[in-house]
Design an enzyme around this catalytic site. Structure first.
Site, PDB file in Angstrom:
ATOM      1  N   SER A 152       2.540   4.370  -2.103  1.00  0.00           N
ATOM      2  CA  SER A 152       2.084   3.931  -0.785  1.00  0.00           C
ATOM      3  C   SER A 152       0.856   4.740  -0.346  1.00  0.00           C
ATOM      4  CB  SER A 152       3.241   4.044   0.215  1.00  0.00           C
ATOM      5  OG  SER A 152       2.947   3.382   1.417  1.00  0.00           O
ATOM      6  N   ASP A 231       8.076  -6.477  -0.977  1.00  0.00           N
ATOM      7  CA  ASP A 231       7.593  -5.353  -0.169  1.00  0.00           C
ATOM      8  C   ASP A 231       7.056  -5.909   1.156  1.00  0.00           C
ATOM      9  OD1 ASP A 231       6.009  -3.284   0.961  1.00  0.00           O
ATOM     10  OD2 ASP A 231       5.614  -2.442  -1.028  1.00  0.00           O
ATOM     11  N   HIS A 264       9.765  -1.685  -0.894  1.00  0.00           N
ATOM     12  CA  HIS A 264       8.851  -0.533  -0.819  1.00  0.00           C
ATOM     13  C   HIS A 264       9.584   0.799  -0.983  1.00  0.00           C
ATOM     14  CE1 HIS A 264       4.771   0.775   0.199  1.00  0.00           C
ATOM     15  NE2 HIS A 264       5.257   1.682   1.035  1.00  0.00           N
TER      16      HIS A 264
END
Length: 286
Positions: A152, A231, A264
């Protein structure tokens, strides 16, 4: 850049090595910083490869070492794996702990230019100079086999570090990176504070923008990026397709694998973590 002495906070036997947590006084960001480092038994006898992992929003040095299962792989592959904290902490700057997506836990791995933030929020220099040198100096690292990866915000950090420091890292990969930070709501909010309104500064810390001007060594195999299809941030914050398009335009080798059904979270990371170890190992062997 010299670093102060390391203070060990944690030592835990894991597989054939040890998971450590250290702190040190950072001259780059002006506060005490923590980091995790797993040292396999192999590193007691010889210099071994190093992987640096950069974590995402809201994380500390603890998330990756407690949730990913990295120690088994680091032991098996004989890699030192080091993971810094994501941001300076305890600087007591007004507004640095008001929101989860900015400030403490959300340093974006940039060097801020606005006066309020520029003294402490220098995570790009911290990662790629002070922390990098600290790990190489204090642990049995092969300096020719150093890779960087992340998740991320940390995937963004890994990519921009690779592009902005050509040749410093042998390899790079990412899990669900923020690919176009200067155009995502997360990045716009942070960069407005860190850099002001000069969007040319924003672009200097944006992987999609940086790949176009990258002229350093290219990896032997396409850079590996894993992205979960489920995600929730993919289409609103991460923009992987923009990065893929920019890489194609720049003839930079990239492989984006969209993994069906994954989100995620660290469940996603732990599922595909070994693929990233395999990827970096192949790059180290060239």
């Amino acid at each position: 850049m010299s670093s102060s002495a390391l203070t060990r906070e944690q030592s835990s036997k894991a597989f054939d090595g040890h998971q450590y947590v250290y702190n040190h006084e950072s001259s780059t960001v002006g506060c005490k910083m923590k980091f995790g480092v797993y040292v396999p038994a192999k590193a007691e006898k010889e210099r071994v490869p190093l992987l640096i992992f950069l974590s995402g929003l809201t994380c500390t040095e603890q998330n990756f070492i407690t949730k990913s299962g990295v120690q088994r792989l680091a032991s098996e592959y004989g890699f030192i794996v080091a993971n810094p904290d994501t941001s300076p902490r305890g600087c007591k700057i007004e507004g640095d702990s008001d929101k989860w997506d900015f400030g403490e836990g959300a340093g974006y791995y940039i060097d801020a230019t606005e006066s309020k933030w520029s003294k402490n929020y220098r995570m790009f220099s911290y990662i790629n100079e002070e922390f990098y040198e600290l790990i190489v100096k204090n642990f049995n690292v092969n300096p020719n086999q150093i890779g960087i990866f992340g998740h991320s915000m940390g995937g963004h950090g890994a990519l921009i570090s690779f592009f902005k420091r050509p040749g410093q890292y042998k390899s790079v990969s990412a899990f669900a990176p923020i690919c176009n930070a200067s155009k995502s709501d997360w990045g716009i909010n942070a960069y407005t504070k860190f850099f002001g309104q000069d969007k040319n500064l924003w672009k200097q810390y944006d992987a999609t923008e940086l790949v176009a001007s990258y002229h350093g060594p290219k990896p032997h195999a396409p850079v590996l990026i894993d992205q979960g299809s489920d995600d929730n941030f993919k289409d609103k914050q991460l923009f992987p397709e923009r990065f893929i398009d920019a890489c194609k335009t720049a003839s930079f080798p990239i492989e984006l694998r969209e993994q069906a059904g994954y989100d995620h979270s660290y469940y996603f990371i732990m599922t595909f973590l070994e693929d990233h170890f395999k990827y970096h190992k192949k790059e180290f062997e060239h």
